[in-house]
Design a protein around this motif. Structure first.
Motif, PDB file in Angstrom:
ATOM      1  N   ARG A 161      58.123  35.240  69.470  1.00  0.00           N
ATOM      2  CA  ARG A 161      58.500  33.862  69.820  1.00  0.00           C
ATOM      3  C   ARG A 161      59.246  33.196  68.672  1.00  0.00           C
ATOM      4  NH1 ARG A 161      57.698  28.901  68.866  1.00  0.00           N
ATOM      5  NH2 ARG A 161      56.237  29.388  67.187  1.00  0.00           N
ATOM      6  N   CYS A 179      58.251  31.307  80.877  1.00  0.00           N
ATOM      7  CA  CYS A 179      57.068  31.995  80.351  1.00  0.00           C
ATOM      8  C   CYS A 179      55.778  31.406  80.892  1.00  0.00           C
ATOM      9  CB  CYS A 179      57.023  31.893  78.819  1.00  0.00           C
ATOM     10  SG  CYS A 179      58.152  32.987  77.962  1.00  0.00           S
ATOM     11  N   PRO A 191      52.070  31.103  79.169  1.00  0.00           N
ATOM     12  CA  PRO A 191      51.295  31.381  77.962  1.00  0.00           C
ATOM     13  C   PRO A 191      49.929  31.982  78.276  1.00  0.00           C
ATOM     14  CG  PRO A 191      51.341  29.026  78.405  1.00  0.00           C
ATOM     15  CD  PRO A 191      52.258  29.658  79.402  1.00  0.00           C
ATOM     16  N   TYR A 223      52.953  35.314  75.422  1.00  0.00           N
ATOM     17  CA  TYR A 223      53.727  34.593  76.424  1.00  0.00           C
ATOM     18  C   TYR A 223      54.288  35.626  77.396  1.00  0.00           C
ATOM     19  CZ  TYR A 223      53.531  31.151  72.658  1.00  0.00           C
ATOM     20  OH  TYR A 223      53.088  30.301  71.673  1.00  0.00           O
TER      21      TYR A 223
END
Length: 412
Positions: free
Chosen positions: A58, A74, A76, A105
């Motif tokens: 990320r 995405c 999480p 993610y």
């Protein structure tokens, strides 16, 4: 008729996720890059798999100004429930316990591929050549020449370094004489998207069964992404089962931890699983990344994150070479790259292979040992923290792109 010629600093062979990621990283470092894609550039965009991106990945995407496009696509992961079918012993990994925004993610692979593809197409110093088939590579003292067929027309590409990212059955790996060793697990990963009567709330599930590990991940669509490893003949049959029978088998394997399975959304896909590793990842003016260098079992969800760290380290070292006006394809630079990446690659590959094999052992002793390991993880927070840090790659030197702002920079 003489072949047309193309002059670039660096060539990336392969237009999949690994190749596109490497191209974005290299282009952002100031090099003139060309991506050579054998197909029409669309195959990766329809990849039905889901990827679990780590925190380090990320950060790298954020520094590249790609994360803002990826984040809305995405889901999480806030916690991961880990259990074993038919045995006691569970553990739970929580992002809040590790002071992290998320443990990972989940993003559809095809979605990420399109975002990277669009970034490459828009990059001022990067060219994307589709329908470009490599026919030969000639290396000389100051660079290399790659003979291509580009849309049926001969093309001669000149560069100083070739990055081979052309997949697990890499033709370039064979062309360069680099040997690969493969362990066939005798399994396939069955991929599907399912709907359950409980919507994803940031949880993911890892379930170890007698046939192989099963992962259930939150999908950004509001459904769940299923990755179910099982013996290859069974996977082929399960892919064709009527929906009711498939859901019944899935429910039996997972139990009721996530709720009641309601339907399968879209087609099911199967991918052959093996552990493939190239003994040496570099040749003269050439380096392998992605599945061309290694392919891993999805049990630890580490394959793509390792590729991203590899690509980021290579870009960082090449950026340093550019700043010092050094040869980006020099033997010294490529050997330094091998040295820097050796520990991370060996650790992730070894751990993933161990998990893939030990969680398919069927004898009662193995089942008891797995249960004991899960109980130990639940009772020892320090061990859980080490496992999470392993998944992030956080206990090894990180490339500059993945380091928090203000933290001392790494040195290769």
């Amino acid at each position: 008729m003489a072949a047309a010629e193309l002059h670039r600093d660096l060539l990336v062979a392969g237009g999949g996720l690994a190749g596109m990621m490497q191209a974005v990283l290299l282009e952002s470092s100031g090099w003139r890059v060309a991506v050579l894609e054998q197909g029409d550039g669309r195959k990766a965009l329809s990849d039905p798999r889901s990827l679990a991106l780590s925190e380090s990945t990320r950060r790298i995407l954020q520094v590249l100004d790609v994360w803002d496009a990826v984040a809305p696509e995405c889901a999480p992961i806030d916690r991961i429930d880990v259990s074993q079918r038919g045995a006691f012993g569970t553990t739970c990994l929580r992002a809040e316990d590790e002071q992290l925004p998320a443990l990972g993610y989940v993003v559809p692979a095809g979605t990420l591929a399109k975002i990277l593809h669009d970034r490459v197409e828009a990059a001022p110093h990067c060219d994307l050549l589709t329908k470009a088939t490599v026919e030969g590579v000639q290396v000389h003292a100051s660079g290399l020449d790659v003979t291509l067929q580009h849309g049926g027309t001969p093309l001669l590409a000149h560069a100083r370094l070739l990055v081979a990212a052309d997949g697990a059955r890499s033709a370039l790996r064979s062309e360069l004489g680099l040997e690969a060793e493969e362990v066939d697990y005798g399994q396939s990963a069955l991929i599907a998207k399912v709907r359950i009567d409980r919507t994803p709330d940031g949880r993911a599930y890892e379930r170890f069964t007698a046939d192989g590990p099963l992962a259930l991940l939150p999908h950004p669509s509001g459904a769940w992404a299923l990755v179910w490893a099982m013996p290859r003949p069974l996977a082929r049959r399960a892919q064709l089962w009527p929906e009711a029978r498939f859901l019944e088998a899935f429910q039996e394997a997972l139990g009721w931890r996530a709720g009641r399975a309601l339907e399968v959304l879209g087609p099911r896909h199967c991918y052959r699983l093996s552990f493939c590793r190239t003994r040496r990842r570099v040749a003269q003016r050439c380096v392998l990344i992605g599945d061309a260098a290694f392919s891993l079992h999805p049990v630890a969800a580490q394959g793509f994150n390792l590729v991203v760290r590899d690509a980021a380290w290579l870009a960082q070292m090449l950026r340093g070479a550019e700043g010092r006006d050094e040869d980006p394809g020099s033997e010294a630079l490529l050997n330094d790259y091998l040295r820097v990446r050796k520990a991370d690659a060996q650790r992730v590959a070894g751990f993933t292979d161990f998990l893939a094999q030990c969680f398919t052992w069927r004898n009662p002793l193995a089942r008891g040992l797995r249960a004991a390991a899960l109980l130990a993880l639940e009772g020892m927070p320090g061990c859980r923290t080490r496992l999470v840090r392993f998944g992030m790659g956080a206990d090894l030197p990180m490339p500059d792109l993945a380091r928090p702002e203000g933290e001392e920079r790494a040195h290769a």
